[in-house]
Design a protein around this motif. Structure first.
Motif, PDB file in Angstrom:
ATOM      1  N   VAL A  20     -65.674  86.716  55.346  1.00 60.80           N
ATOM      2  CA  VAL A  20     -66.924  85.986  55.089  1.00 60.80           C
ATOM      3  C   VAL A  20     -66.686  84.545  54.692  1.00 60.80           C
ATOM      4  CG1 VAL A  20     -68.094  88.109  54.429  1.00 60.80           C
ATOM      5  CG2 VAL A  20     -67.036  86.703  52.662  1.00 60.80           C
ATOM      6  N   GLY A  21     -65.408  84.139  54.516  1.00 60.35           N
ATOM      7  CA  GLY A  21     -65.120  82.751  54.189  1.00 60.35           C
ATOM      8  C   GLY A  21     -65.423  82.372  52.762  1.00 60.35           C
ATOM      9  N   LEU A  22     -65.200  83.294  51.834  1.00 53.01           N
ATOM     10  CA  LEU A  22     -65.407  83.023  50.415  1.00 53.01           C
ATOM     11  C   LEU A  22     -64.102  83.268  49.660  1.00 53.01           C
ATOM     12  CD1 LEU A  22     -68.811  84.889  49.906  1.00 53.01           C
ATOM     13  CD2 LEU A  22     -68.499  82.420  50.107  1.00 53.01           C
ATOM     14  N   HIS A  23     -64.066  82.804  48.417  1.00 51.42           N
ATOM     15  CA  HIS A  23     -62.904  83.068  47.575  1.00 51.42           C
ATOM     16  C   HIS A  23     -62.997  84.496  47.034  1.00 51.42           C
ATOM     17  CE1 HIS A  23     -60.046  82.691  44.196  1.00 51.42           C
ATOM     18  NE2 HIS A  23     -59.535  81.692  44.892  1.00 51.42           N
ATOM     19  N   GLU A  24     -61.832  85.099  46.752  1.00 52.16           N
ATOM     20  CA  GLU A  24     -61.816  86.464  46.238  1.00 52.16           C
ATOM     21  C   GLU A  24     -62.631  86.590  44.949  1.00 52.16           C
ATOM     22  OE1 GLU A  24     -58.029  88.589  46.097  1.00 52.16           O
ATOM     23  OE2 GLU A  24     -57.210  87.094  47.470  1.00 52.16           O
ATOM     24  N   SER A  25     -62.536  85.599  44.075  1.00 53.45           N
ATOM     25  CA  SER A  25     -63.286  85.662  42.825  1.00 53.45           C
ATOM     26  C   SER A  25     -64.790  85.625  43.077  1.00 53.45           C
ATOM     27  CB  SER A  25     -62.875  84.510  41.902  1.00 53.45           C
ATOM     28  OG  SER A  25     -63.189  83.251  42.491  1.00 53.45           O
ATOM     29  N   THR A  26     -65.215  84.912  44.122  1.00 51.11           N
ATOM     30  CA  THR A  26     -66.638  84.875  44.468  1.00 51.11           C
ATOM     31  C   THR A  26     -67.097  86.242  44.937  1.00 51.11           C
ATOM     32  OG1 THR A  26     -66.454  82.550  45.099  1.00 51.11           O
ATOM     33  CG2 THR A  26     -68.381  83.740  45.887  1.00 51.11           C
ATOM     34  N   VAL A  27     -66.289  86.905  45.766  1.00 51.39           N
ATOM     35  CA  VAL A  27     -66.636  88.255  46.223  1.00 51.39           C
ATOM     36  C   VAL A  27     -66.686  89.207  45.037  1.00 51.39           C
ATOM     37  CG1 VAL A  27     -65.906  90.186  47.674  1.00 51.39           C
ATOM     38  CG2 VAL A  27     -65.637  87.848  48.492  1.00 51.39           C
ATOM     39  N   SER A  28     -65.730  89.061  44.116  1.00 51.00           N
ATOM     40  CA  SER A  28     -65.718  89.922  42.937  1.00 51.00           C
ATOM     41  C   SER A  28     -66.987  89.739  42.116  1.00 51.00           C
ATOM     42  CB  SER A  28     -64.490  89.613  42.080  1.00 51.00           C
ATOM     43  OG  SER A  28     -64.475  90.397  40.905  1.00 51.00           O
ATOM     44  N   ARG A  29     -67.414  88.477  41.943  1.00 53.02           N
ATOM     45  CA  ARG A  29     -68.655  88.233  41.193  1.00 53.02           C
ATOM     46  C   ARG A  29     -69.867  88.780  41.938  1.00 53.02           C
ATOM     47  NH1 ARG A  29     -66.127  82.986  40.543  1.00 53.02           N
ATOM     48  NH2 ARG A  29     -65.420  82.691  38.401  1.00 53.02           N
ATOM     49  N   ALA A  30     -69.840  88.659  43.275  1.00 57.43           N
ATOM     50  CA  ALA A  30     -70.992  89.071  44.066  1.00 57.43           C
ATOM     51  C   ALA A  30     -71.242  90.571  43.978  1.00 57.43           C
ATOM     52  CB  ALA A  30     -70.809  88.654  45.530  1.00 57.43           C
ATOM     53  N   ILE A  31     -70.187  91.371  43.835  1.00 57.96           N
ATOM     54  CA  ILE A  31     -70.369  92.818  43.819  1.00 57.96           C
ATOM     55  C   ILE A  31     -70.372  93.396  42.407  1.00 57.96           C
ATOM     56  CG2 ILE A  31     -69.277  93.007  46.083  1.00 57.96           C
ATOM     57  CD1 ILE A  31     -66.808  94.068  44.700  1.00 57.96           C
ATOM     58  N   ALA A  32     -70.076  92.564  41.402  1.00 55.86           N
ATOM     59  CA  ALA A  32     -70.020  93.067  40.031  1.00 55.86           C
ATOM     60  C   ALA A  32     -71.394  93.565  39.603  1.00 55.86           C
ATOM     61  CB  ALA A  32     -69.538  91.958  39.085  1.00 55.86           C
TER      62      ALA A  32
END
Length: 479
Positions: A376-388
């Motif tokens: 999706v072209g995002l940083h891993e930390s952004t994905v982690s925040r998005a699903i938290a």
């Protein structure tokens, strides 16, 4: 000048107050977001709740993501509308929809399944650890490090104590533990597992772009002069480091934008908080689709009456209203960006884990944060925040988004099987066993190996214990 963040794609993002607000909203649960919006409406006269006959200002999806009941008759060219999604069985639960290209299904499903699982900092870090590419030995060391963290996220136990706790199973030198610690310190939230405030701030500074104004000097202050800063002040530190006062002031301002207790970001929800789905998933004509749930859309808008008053007010009043108007626009844009990010991640999960929705846990593919971030072209930390603490309503019930992720084990066929799928297979084998002669861990390992999944007996025992399944001699039943 504002600090910059560097994404995994090498793009530089200015760390403005708006970006910090967007990041904060992204990691909020839907319940927390509702509280945030309520407070914003109460404090900002330019914000107002959307009337029932109005559309929300921000839309989380496109026309193709709209619920089936809201799609037009001519959309697919067959002249037929649909009151419920194709392939949706009445056994899957009630189906309701609302306007705005979203679902409002907060009352659907059993209340018991909608009680949120308590999310702790340790659980959040362990989940990331199990999705990492570390070796089994390093994962064990990482689990010991995470277990030693205090509630504020700091590691105050010496590495020698961690080494002693690992014995006799693992003999690890402090240097080996330190290598794993550096990996854990890269997990979300950034700055966790630090051994001091200075190290915590250095970890957060390290993810900023190198051209961030004041970064190098701020790193130096955090490393060598942080404890003396309150006593010496900016002028004293400037004299000590032989740098201009303006440069030291810039570095200190950068340090003040960081979080001294990043571990406090996780685990602040009460255990009896109810789940409010952020997304809903349905299947239409054999294709899995997703949209934001109605509760995940912003129900606020800009008050047009006050907006028009700005042109008629004096300079002082107009200045105040313009500031409030700008903040209102930032908030709406941040909420809209949150919805777009959730949909982007959820579409990737549907693409990767369609088999999971079709056939259950045994079809769950290995999937990590890095895999989704790359797609999706995002940083891993952004994905982690998005699903938290985000949940999705599916035909299989309301599931946490993290349920779509799983670590993997290489199979004899050259592919990978997820740990969750292997646990589902173990559960199925145990359920079908002869109660008079239960399957031992070694026998379960042999059966899995015959299916093309080479798993050690110790791994089977670990998975069995995780499933709360008793050992074979404790499962013996006489008919």
């Amino acid at each position: 000048m504002k600090p910059r963040l560097q994404t995994s794609l090498g793009q530089h993002l200015v760390m403005t107050p708006q970006l910090r607000q967007a990041i904060r909203l992204l990691q909020m649960s839907t319940t927390e977001l509702e509280v945030e919006l309520t407070e914003a409406v109460e404090t900002n006269p330019l914000l107002d709740w959307v009337e029932s006959d109005q559309e929300p200002t921000a839309s989380g999806g496109n026309e193709n993501d709209a619920p089936p009941a809201e799609r037009t008759r001519n959309e697919d060219g067959d002249g037929e509308g649909s009151e419920a999604p194709d392939d949706w069985s009445p056994d899957d639960g009630p189906w309701t929809s609302s306007g705005g290209g979203s679902f409002d299904d907060d009352e659907n499903g059993s209340p018991a399944e909608r009680v949120v699982e308590a999310d702790t900092l340790h659980g959040h870090l362990l989940w990331q650890l199990h999705l990492s590419h570390l070796s089994p030995r390093d994962r064990t060391i990482g689990a010991a490090l995470i277990d030693a963290l205090e509630d504020d996220g700091y590691l105050r136990e010496p590495l020698a104590g961690i080494a002693e706790a690992l014995r006799p199973e693992i003999e690890a030198a402090e240097e080996d533990i330190l290598v794993v610690l550096h990996q854990v310190q890269r997990f979300d939230p950034v700055g966790v597992a630090a051994r001091s405030l200075g190290e915590c701030l250095q970890l957060q500074l390290s993810v900023l772009s190198d051209d961030t104004p004041g970064k190098a000097l701020a790193m130096r202050i955090a490393e060598t002069a942080l404890e003396r800063l309150p006593r010496s002040g900016v002028a004293g530190i400037a004299q000590e480091m032989k740098r201009p006062v303006t440069e030291v002031e810039e570095a200190v301002q950068l340090l003040r934008t960081l979080d001294p207790k990043p571990g406090a970001q996780v685990g602040d929800l009460s255990h009896d908080t109810y789940v409010v789905p952020d997304c809903v998933v349905w299947r239409q004509r054999g294709v899995w689709r997703t949209a934001l749930a109605g509760s995940a859309l912003p129900r606020i808008t800009i008050h047009r009456g006050y907006e028009q008053m700005i042109r008629q007010c004096g300079d002082s009043d107009a200045g105040y209203l313009k500031t409030q108007l700008q903040e209102a626009r930032w908030l709406l844009k941040s909420v809209e960006a949150r919805g777009e990010t959730l949909l982007k991640v959820m579409r990737c999960l549907l693409h990767q884990q369609a088999g999971f929705l079709e056939f259950g846990e045994q079809a769950l593919r290995p999937l990590t944060l890095r895999d989704v971030a790359d797609e999706v072209g995002l940083h891993e930390s952004t994905v982690s925040r998005a699903i938290a603490r985000k949940y999705v309503r599916t035909p299989r019930g309301t599931l946490p988004m993290r349920a779509f992720f799983a670590s993997g084990i290489d199979t004899e066929g050259g592919g990978e099987a997820s740990s969750t799928a292997i646990q589902a297979m173990i559960r199925r084998l145990v359920d079908a066993e002869n109660p008079r002669k239960p399957l031992s861990d070694a026998k379960l390992a042999d059966l899995l190996k015959a299916s093309g999944i080479p798993v050690a007996r110790r791994t089977v025992a670990k998975y069995r214990e995780a499933l709360n399944i008793l050992s074979s001699h404790e499962r013996v039943r006489i008919a």
